[in-house]
Design an enzyme around this catalytic site. Structure first.
Site, PDB file in Angstrom:
ATOM      1  N   HIS A  64     -40.333  33.481 -13.678  1.00 24.57           N
ATOM      2  CA  HIS A  64     -39.143  33.733 -13.214  1.00 24.57           C
ATOM      3  C   HIS A  64     -38.477  35.100 -13.667  1.00 24.57           C
ATOM      4  O   HIS A  64     -37.817  35.331 -14.608  1.00 24.57           O
ATOM      5  CB  HIS A  64     -38.136  32.484 -13.708  1.00 24.57           C
ATOM      6  CG  HIS A  64     -36.546  32.443 -13.177  1.00 24.57           C
ATOM      7  ND1 HIS A  64     -35.580  33.171 -13.663  1.00 24.57           N
ATOM      8  CD2 HIS A  64     -36.431  31.748 -12.070  1.00 24.57           C
ATOM      9  CE1 HIS A  64     -34.613  32.977 -12.820  1.00 24.57           C
ATOM     10  NE2 HIS A  64     -35.070  32.052 -11.854  1.00 24.57           N
ATOM     11  N   GLY A  73     -30.089  30.920 -14.774  1.00 26.54           N
ATOM     12  CA  GLY A  73     -28.670  30.619 -14.919  1.00 26.54           C
ATOM     13  C   GLY A  73     -28.713  28.911 -15.413  1.00 26.54           C
ATOM     14  O   GLY A  73     -27.620  28.696 -16.282  1.00 26.54           O
ATOM     15  N   VAL A  74     -29.411  28.228 -14.906  1.00 31.58           N
ATOM     16  CA  VAL A  74     -29.405  26.671 -15.380  1.00 31.58           C
ATOM     17  C   VAL A  74     -29.747  26.663 -16.861  1.00 31.58           C
ATOM     18  O   VAL A  74     -29.126  25.950 -17.415  1.00 31.58           O
ATOM     19  CB  VAL A  74     -30.489  25.979 -14.411  1.00 31.58           C
ATOM     20  CG1 VAL A  74     -32.042  26.153 -14.624  1.00 31.58           C
ATOM     21  CG2 VAL A  74     -30.278  24.361 -14.829  1.00 31.58           C
TER      22      VAL A  74
END
Length: 161
Positions: A64, A73-74
């Protein structure tokens, strides 16, 4: 010798920060899913600031994204929730609460403004909106260098282990 100083009761210091050892006592999360390194500026269970030092060594950056590492973001939301959870558990333990864990119930009004990258120090600023018995709501903002990069309202429930 003046013993008046020794006779005075020593007041218990207020809990205003948690180091990594204390966070590990409060949360069941472990590497690689522990998203906070320290909690500072605690004000009971009303507010606190969680700190996450983002490093390139984190396994998430293998995928990522290769060539452009961005902290997901999670996981920023998870860091907010962990900050709130550890703060509540530490507060409750200090005030006589039993061993508990905090479960995430809701994520509302989530907004992502800027990405976080390796080398960033994310601060998770949480503030209690309300808490009734075992359910609480928290306003959370993730900040890097004083800039809001994400925000959300988090709902959580405290359950016994």
């Amino acid at each position: 010798m003046d013993t008046s100083v020794m006779e005075q009761p020593v007041e218990k210091a207020e809990l205003n920060s948690l180091d990594i050892a204390r966070i590990l006592e409060c949360l069941p999360h472990r590497y690689p899913f522990l998203m906070i390194d320290r909690i500072i500026n605690m004000n009971g269970d009303d507010s606190a600031v969680g700190v996450k030092n983002v490093t390139f060594n984190e396994p998430i950056f293998q995928g990522h994204f290769p060539g452009k590492p961005i902290f997901p973001g999670v996981l920023i939301i998870e860091g907010m929730a962990q900050t709130a959870g550890a703060t509540v558990i530490a507060h409750d333990a200090k005030t006589g609460g039993g061993k508990s864990i905090v479960l995430l119930l809701t994520i509302d009004k989530a907004k992502f403004r800027k990405p976080a990258e390796p080398g960033d120090r994310i601060e998770y600023h949480i503030r209690k909106i309300q808490r009734r018995r075992s359910v609480g709501r928290y306003e959370a903002k993730a900040m890097v260098d004083g800039t809001v990069i994400a925000e959300a309202e988090i709902g959580a429930m405290i359950v016994g282990e």
